[in-house]
Scaffold this motif. Structure first.
Motif, PDB file in Angstrom:
ATOM      1  N   LEU A 359      39.157  14.463   7.214  1.00 27.67           N
ATOM      2  CA  LEU A 359      39.564  14.749   5.764  1.00 27.67           C
ATOM      3  C   LEU A 359      40.233  13.706   5.277  1.00 27.67           C
ATOM      4  N   LEU A 360      41.087  12.631   6.048  1.00 27.58           N
ATOM      5  CA  LEU A 360      41.647  11.463   5.655  1.00 27.58           C
ATOM      6  C   LEU A 360      40.701  10.588   5.140  1.00 27.58           C
ATOM      7  N   ALA A 361      39.562  10.636   5.797  1.00 20.81           N
ATOM      8  CA  ALA A 361      38.308   9.537   5.619  1.00 20.81           C
ATOM      9  C   ALA A 361      37.375  10.050   4.450  1.00 20.81           C
ATOM     10  N   GLY A 362      37.807  11.248   3.786  1.00 25.17           N
ATOM     11  CA  GLY A 362      36.942  11.724   2.795  1.00 25.17           C
ATOM     12  C   GLY A 362      35.519  12.242   3.320  1.00 25.17           C
ATOM     13  N   GLU A 363      35.337  12.436   4.637  1.00 24.88           N
ATOM     14  CA  GLU A 363      34.218  12.784   5.300  1.00 24.88           C
ATOM     15  C   GLU A 363      33.715  14.174   5.579  1.00 24.88           C
ATOM     16  N   VAL A 364      34.769  15.213   4.779  1.00 24.86           N
ATOM     17  CA  VAL A 364      34.434  16.581   5.449  1.00 24.86           C
ATOM     18  C   VAL A 364      34.690  17.299   3.968  1.00 24.86           C
ATOM     19  N   GLU A 365      34.143  18.344   3.555  1.00 23.45           N
ATOM     20  CA  GLU A 365      34.279  19.092   2.522  1.00 23.45           C
ATOM     21  C   GLU A 365      35.271  20.249   2.841  1.00 23.45           C
ATOM     22  N   TYR A 366      36.045  20.736   1.777  1.00 17.98           N
ATOM     23  CA  TYR A 366      37.030  21.808   2.210  1.00 17.98           C
ATOM     24  C   TYR A 366      36.549  23.217   2.668  1.00 17.98           C
ATOM     25  N   PRO A 367      35.264  23.828   2.138  1.00 12.01           N
ATOM     26  CA  PRO A 367      34.991  24.982   2.454  1.00 12.01           C
ATOM     27  C   PRO A 367      34.511  24.887   4.092  1.00 12.01           C
ATOM     28  N   ALA A 368      33.874  23.917   4.561  1.00 13.20           N
ATOM     29  CA  ALA A 368      33.765  23.904   5.680  1.00 13.20           C
ATOM     30  C   ALA A 368      34.803  23.792   6.791  1.00 13.20           C
ATOM     31  N   LEU A 369      35.936  22.808   6.211  1.00 17.10           N
ATOM     32  CA  LEU A 369      37.268  22.775   7.011  1.00 17.10           C
ATOM     33  C   LEU A 369      37.990  24.351   7.024  1.00 17.10           C
ATOM     34  N   ALA A 370      37.943  24.991   5.898  1.00 19.81           N
ATOM     35  CA  ALA A 370      38.523  26.257   5.774  1.00 19.81           C
ATOM     36  C   ALA A 370      38.055  27.181   6.807  1.00 19.81           C
ATOM     37  N   GLY A 371      36.640  27.114   7.168  1.00 18.93           N
ATOM     38  CA  GLY A 371      36.008  27.985   8.115  1.00 18.93           C
ATOM     39  C   GLY A 371      36.591  27.729   9.369  1.00 18.93           C
ATOM     40  N   ALA A 372      36.500  26.485   9.691  1.00 20.19           N
ATOM     41  CA  ALA A 372      36.994  25.965  10.932  1.00 20.19           C
ATOM     42  C   ALA A 372      38.516  26.306  11.246  1.00 20.19           C
ATOM     43  N   VAL A 373      39.349  26.257  10.260  1.00 20.90           N
ATOM     44  CA  VAL A 373      40.561  26.578  10.286  1.00 20.90           C
ATOM     45  C   VAL A 373      40.740  27.996  10.727  1.00 20.90           C
ATOM     46  N   LEU A 374      40.144  28.890   9.726  1.00 21.00           N
ATOM     47  CA  LEU A 374      40.273  30.364  10.012  1.00 21.00           C
ATOM     48  C   LEU A 374      39.741  30.677  11.498  1.00 21.00           C
ATOM     49  N   ARG A 375      38.701  30.054  11.983  1.00 20.55           N
ATOM     50  CA  ARG A 375      38.407  30.170  13.586  1.00 20.55           C
ATOM     51  C   ARG A 375      39.517  30.018  14.281  1.00 20.55           C
ATOM     52  N   ARG A 376      40.357  29.191  14.054  1.00 20.35           N
ATOM     53  CA  ARG A 376      41.257  28.694  14.948  1.00 20.35           C
ATOM     54  C   ARG A 376      42.634  29.222  14.681  1.00 20.35           C
ATOM     55  N   LEU A 377      42.914  29.925  13.880  1.00 20.95           N
ATOM     56  CA  LEU A 377      44.085  30.559  13.391  1.00 20.95           C
ATOM     57  C   LEU A 377      44.836  31.291  14.481  1.00 20.95           C
ATOM     58  N   PRO A 378      44.266  32.123  15.179  1.00 18.19           N
ATOM     59  CA  PRO A 378      44.903  32.899  16.333  1.00 18.19           C
ATOM     60  C   PRO A 378      45.688  31.902  17.113  1.00 18.19           C
ATOM     61  N   ARG A 379      44.795  30.809  17.752  1.00 15.50           N
ATOM     62  CA  ARG A 379      45.366  29.901  18.709  1.00 15.50           C
ATOM     63  C   ARG A 379      46.526  29.063  18.107  1.00 15.50           C
ATOM     64  N   TYR A 380      46.268  28.844  16.617  1.00 13.52           N
ATOM     65  CA  TYR A 380      47.320  28.106  16.008  1.00 13.52           C
ATOM     66  C   TYR A 380      48.572  28.975  15.846  1.00 13.52           C
ATOM     67  N   ILE A 381      48.564  30.136  15.797  1.00 11.26           N
ATOM     68  CA  ILE A 381      49.925  30.935  15.509  1.00 11.26           C
ATOM     69  C   ILE A 381      50.759  31.127  17.008  1.00 11.26           C
ATOM     70  N   VAL A 382      49.587  31.036  18.184  1.00 10.28           N
ATOM     71  CA  VAL A 382      50.293  30.927  19.457  1.00 10.28           C
ATOM     72  C   VAL A 382      50.999  29.509  19.590  1.00 10.28           C
ATOM     73  N   ASN A 383      50.564  28.573  19.247  1.00  8.13           N
ATOM     74  CA  ASN A 383      50.989  27.265  19.236  1.00  8.13           C
ATOM     75  C   ASN A 383      52.388  27.009  18.475  1.00  8.13           C
ATOM     76  N   ARG A 384      52.626  27.821  17.678  1.00  6.05           N
ATOM     77  CA  ARG A 384      53.741  27.952  16.986  1.00  6.05           C
ATOM     78  C   ARG A 384      54.953  27.810  17.692  1.00  6.05           C
ATOM     79  N   PHE A 385      54.843  28.860  18.796  1.00  3.70           N
ATOM     80  CA  PHE A 385      56.141  29.101  19.584  1.00  3.70           C
ATOM     81  C   PHE A 385      55.923  28.336  21.217  1.00  3.70           C
ATOM     82  N   ARG A 386      54.755  27.471  21.147  1.00  5.60           N
ATOM     83  CA  ARG A 386      54.948  26.809  22.211  1.00  5.60           C
ATOM     84  C   ARG A 386      55.936  25.417  22.084  1.00  5.60           C
ATOM     85  N   ARG A 387      55.927  24.928  23.288  1.00  5.06           N
ATOM     86  CA  ARG A 387      57.175  23.748  23.255  1.00  5.06           C
ATOM     87  C   ARG A 387      56.345  22.637  23.654  1.00  5.06           C
TER      88      ARG A 387
END
Ligand SMILES: Cc1cc2nc3c(=O)[nH]c(=O)nc-3n(C[C@H](O)[C@H](O)[C@H](O)COP(=O)(O)OP(=O)(O)OC[C@H]3O[C@@H](n4cnc5c(N)ncnc54)[C@H](O)[C@@H]3O)c2cc1C
Length: 387
Positions: A359-387
């Motif tokens: 993303l920082l290097a301007g090497e990824v387009e946002y629709p692809a990134l959004a798809g990847a983020v959606l797939r990872r969202l459940p684990r992401y929510i769990v990580n919110r409560f981890r230390r």
């Protein structure tokens, strides 16, 4: 100057990346273009100077040659920090080019002049109306299409909309050039510090002979940006002369959905076209300058300058779509309540680290990134409560 010499097909106001790209592209299409800037080049512009892969691609396409990295520092290693703790160092990543804007912009401006744009730089504007620009010395130039590429404080946007940007949604960055007399550029780290500002980040970008150190983000949630910057400099063990701080507004997610009116178009920062996550603006400035010039040339070829705006809006659709997705995604990166989830996920997941780097290097387009983020969202929510 005769009357004829003072009338143009297109006047471009501002000769930064957006304006030089617009002027170069329009001149190459055979239009008679005047390139205006209050500054004479070379001139500096407050900026981290990160020139991404996306910038390089657009540069090649618009200016017809490859970017010359000889005045830049090129790195294939980057470190990410949070609160002074290193989250990860990535090696062998696609090269990051770190430029000095004084050099980069002088090169872009020269490309535009070489392509045939008439040099009207070094002349401050006294008055702007729908078709004419009057300089402070009283000299007036006219055009059938105007492209306002005059940056975040755009007088063209002010002329059209009463204000260049919305104070509630604008971003702001502070920077210094720290001298690096004791280190060679190879020894200096390329570094990003999450949460160095609220809804923003800090950066340390090695250059030839100095390091650009900065903090930036949305202005509204950071009433004490100077305090964030001082804390960041302390983290980096830098104690520079603080009077050398420089600050600049930065559009940060709030682009203009209607970037102009009739035959007057806005490009680059004047249209708010900056990535809402990374703050990257050079690439979209060049691309929007090209797209504005293309729309202007097509409208002029059909003798309908007033159709320039709808043509330009069609051309900008992809960029607008990407920026909208980025604006949604940035909530889970920057919003204070998601910080723990983000840093935990970033620390644990090589995929997320690689995606952020891309993303920082301007090497990824946002629709692809959004798809990847959606797939990872459940684990992401769990990580919110981890230390
Ligand atoms: C602190 C900071 C760090 C940044 N770091 C990065 C980074 O690392 N990488 C990246 O891609 N982007 C970065 N950006 C964003 C980037 O700097 C801008 O998005 C980019 O410069 C926009 O280009 P532009 O041509 O639209 O405007 P500008 O580069 O601002 O150029 C506008 C031109 O218009 C001229 N002008 C202004 N007013 C007038 C007037 N009244 N009359 C005539 N001329 C006028 C100015 O002199 C200037 O030459 C950063 C921004 C900030 C503030």
């Amino acid at each position: 100057m005769s009357q004829d010499q003072d009338s143009f097909d297109i006047l471009v106001i501002g000769a930064g990346p957006a304006g030089s790209a617009a002027a170069c592209w329009a001149a190459k299409q055979g239009a008679r273009v005047g390139l205006i800037d209050k500054a004479r080049f070379p001139r500096n512009k407050l900026c981290g100077g990160l020139f991404t892969g996306r910038s390089r691609t657009y540069y090649r396409e618009i200016f017809g040659q490859d970017f010359d990295p000889s005045k830049a520092v090129t790195r294939d290693e980057i470190s990410f920090f949070h609160d002074g703790t290193c989250l990860a160092t990535l090696t062998d990543v696609p090269p990051f080019n770190l430029t000095m804007r004084v050099d980069l912009d002088a090169t872009l401006y020269q490309h535009a002049i070489d392509a045939g744009a008439v040099d009207l730089t070094g002349q401050p504007i006294a008055q702007l109306t729908d078709n004419t620009v009057t300089f402070r010395d009283g000299h007036t130039v006219t055009a059938r299409v105007l492209i306002g590429a005059d940056g975040v404080n755009s007088i063209t946007a002010r002329h059209l909309f009463g204000a260049p940007f919305d104070k509630n949604t604008i971003g702001f960055g502070l920077e210094i050039e720290a001298s690096t007399t004791e280190q060679s550029p190879e020894d200096q780290p390329l570094r990003i510090d999450f949460a160095a500002a609220t809804w923003g980040y800090g950066w340390s970008f090695p250059k030839q002979g100095s390091t650009t150190v900065g903090v930036g983000g949305l202005l509204h949630p950071n009433p004490d940006m100077k305090g964030h910057f001082a804390a960041y400099l302390d983290t980096l063990n830098l104690d520079p002369d603080r009077t050398r701080y420089k600050g600049h507004y930065l559009p940060f997610g709030d682009f203009r959905t209607v970037p102009g009116r009739g035959h007057i178009l806005l490009a680059g920062d004047a249209a708010g076209l900056v990535d809402p996550i990374t703050g990257e603006g050079i690439a979209f400035a060049m691309k929007s300058g090209q797209l504005a010039a293309q729309a202007a040339c097509e409208a002029l070829s059909e003798n309908t300058p007033e159709t320039a705006l709808p043509r330009y809006q069609r051309n900008l659709k992809d960029i607008h779509r990407n920026l909208k997705i980025a604006r949604t995604l940035r909530r889970i990166i920057f919003a204070p309540r998601w910080q723990t989830a983000f840093t935990n996920t970033f620390r644990r997941s090589g995929t997320v680290r690689m995606q952020y780097m891309q993303l920082l290097a301007g090497e990824v387009e946002y629709p692809a990134l959004a798809g990847a983020v959606l797939r990872r969202l459940p684990r992401y929510i769990v990580n919110r409560f981890r230390r």
